[in-house]
Design a protein around this motif. Structure first.
Motif, short mmCIF file in Angstrom:
data_model
loop_
_atom_site.label_atom_id
_atom_site.label_comp_id
_atom_site.label_asym_id
_atom_site.label_seq_id
_atom_site.Cartn_x
_atom_site.Cartn_y
_atom_site.Cartn_z
N ASP A 278 -152.18 42.59 -86.36
CA ASP A 278 -151.80 43.99 -86.50
C ASP A 278 -150.36 44.27 -86.10
O ASP A 278 -149.81 45.31 -86.45
CB ASP A 278 -152.71 44.88 -85.65
N ILE A 279 -149.73 43.36 -85.39
CA ILE A 279 -148.36 43.59 -84.91
C ILE A 279 -147.38 43.88 -86.05
O ILE A 279 -146.60 44.82 -85.95
CB ILE A 279 -147.89 42.42 -84.02
N PRO A 280 -147.38 43.12 -87.15
CA PRO A 280 -146.45 43.45 -88.25
C PRO A 280 -146.69 44.85 -88.83
O PRO A 280 -145.74 45.51 -89.24
CB PRO A 280 -146.73 42.38 -89.29
N TRP A 281 -147.93 45.30 -88.84
CA TRP A 281 -148.21 46.65 -89.35
C TRP A 281 -147.54 47.68 -88.45
O TRP A 281 -146.94 48.64 -88.94
CB TRP A 281 -149.71 46.89 -89.41
N TYR A 282 -147.62 47.48 -87.13
CA TYR A 282 -146.98 48.41 -86.20
C TYR A 282 -145.46 48.40 -86.38
O TYR A 282 -144.82 49.45 -86.36
CB TYR A 282 -147.33 48.06 -84.75
N ILE A 283 -144.89 47.23 -86.56
CA ILE A 283 -143.44 47.12 -86.77
C ILE A 283 -143.04 47.81 -88.07
O ILE A 283 -142.07 48.56 -88.12
CB ILE A 283 -143.00 45.64 -86.76
N ALA B 40 -143.66 45.78 -99.15
CA ALA B 40 -143.29 44.40 -99.50
C ALA B 40 -143.30 43.52 -98.26
O ALA B 40 -143.76 42.38 -98.30
CB ALA B 40 -141.91 44.37 -100.14
N PHE B 41 -142.83 44.05 -97.13
CA PHE B 41 -142.86 43.30 -95.88
C PHE B 41 -144.28 42.99 -95.46
O PHE B 41 -144.61 41.86 -95.09
CB PHE B 41 -142.14 44.10 -94.78
N LEU B 42 -145.15 43.99 -95.55
CA LEU B 42 -146.54 43.78 -95.16
C LEU B 42 -147.24 42.81 -96.10
O LEU B 42 -148.04 41.99 -95.65
CB LEU B 42 -147.28 45.12 -95.12
N ASP B 43 -146.93 42.87 -97.38
CA ASP B 43 -147.52 41.95 -98.34
C ASP B 43 -147.07 40.52 -98.07
O ASP B 43 -147.87 39.58 -98.09
CB ASP B 43 -147.15 42.35 -99.77
N PHE B 44 -145.78 40.35 -97.78
CA PHE B 44 -145.25 39.02 -97.46
C PHE B 44 -145.92 38.45 -96.22
O PHE B 44 -146.34 37.30 -96.20
CB PHE B 44 -143.73 39.11 -97.25
N PHE B 45 -146.04 39.26 -95.17
CA PHE B 45 -146.66 38.78 -93.95
C PHE B 45 -148.14 38.49 -94.15
O PHE B 45 -148.66 37.50 -93.64
CB PHE B 45 -146.48 39.78 -92.81
N SER B 46 -148.82 39.35 -94.88
CA SER B 46 -150.25 39.17 -95.11
C SER B 46 -150.52 37.86 -95.85
O SER B 46 -151.44 37.11 -95.47
CB SER B 46 -150.79 40.34 -95.92
N ASN B 47 -149.74 37.57 -96.87
CA ASN B 47 -149.93 36.32 -97.61
C ASN B 47 -149.61 35.11 -96.74
O ASN B 47 -150.33 34.11 -96.76
CB ASN B 47 -149.07 36.30 -98.87
N GLY B 48 -148.56 35.18 -95.96
CA GLY B 48 -148.20 34.09 -95.06
C GLY B 48 -149.25 33.86 -93.99
O GLY B 48 -149.60 32.72 -93.68
N TYR B 49 -149.77 34.95 -93.43
CA TYR B 49 -150.80 34.85 -92.40
C TYR B 49 -152.07 34.23 -92.97
O TYR B 49 -152.71 33.39 -92.32
CB TYR B 49 -151.07 36.24 -91.84
N ALA B 50 -152.43 34.62 -94.18
CA ALA B 50 -153.62 34.05 -94.81
C ALA B 50 -153.46 32.55 -95.04
O ALA B 50 -154.40 31.78 -94.81
CB ALA B 50 -153.90 34.76 -96.13
N GLU B 51 -152.28 32.13 -95.47
CA GLU B 51 -152.04 30.70 -95.69
C GLU B 51 -152.12 29.92 -94.38
O GLU B 51 -152.68 28.83 -94.33
CB GLU B 51 -150.66 30.48 -96.33
N ILE B 52 -151.58 30.47 -93.31
CA ILE B 52 -151.64 29.81 -92.00
C ILE B 52 -153.08 29.69 -91.53
O ILE B 52 -153.50 28.63 -91.04
CB ILE B 52 -150.78 30.57 -90.97
N MET B 53 -153.86 30.74 -91.68
CA MET B 53 -155.25 30.70 -91.26
C MET B 53 -156.05 29.68 -92.08
O MET B 53 -156.90 28.98 -91.54
CB MET B 53 -155.90 32.09 -91.37
#
Length: 50
Positions: free
Chosen positions: A10-15, A29-42
């Motif tokens: 949730d931290i990127p959403w707050y930022i 776009a920032f949230l989409d980028f982070f969401s896709n990256g986070y999903a790949e890491i998980m």
């Protein structure tokens, strides 16, 4: 453990929300980028753990 992961995700959403309030810019776009990256890491961590 899962609650820590949920909080960290949730931290990127707050930022992004803070940036949006200050600048008025669209941060989707920032949230989409982070969401896709986070999903790949998980997925990678899940593959390593199994």
């Amino acid at each position: 453990m899962l609650s820590i992961i949920a909080i960290l995700s949730d931290i990127p959403w707050y930022i992004a929300e803070l940036i949006s309030k200050i600048t008025g810019a669209d941060t989707s776009a920032f949230l989409d980028f982070f969401s896709n990256g986070y999903a790949e890491i998980m997925e990678a961590l899940n593959f390593i753990v199994k």
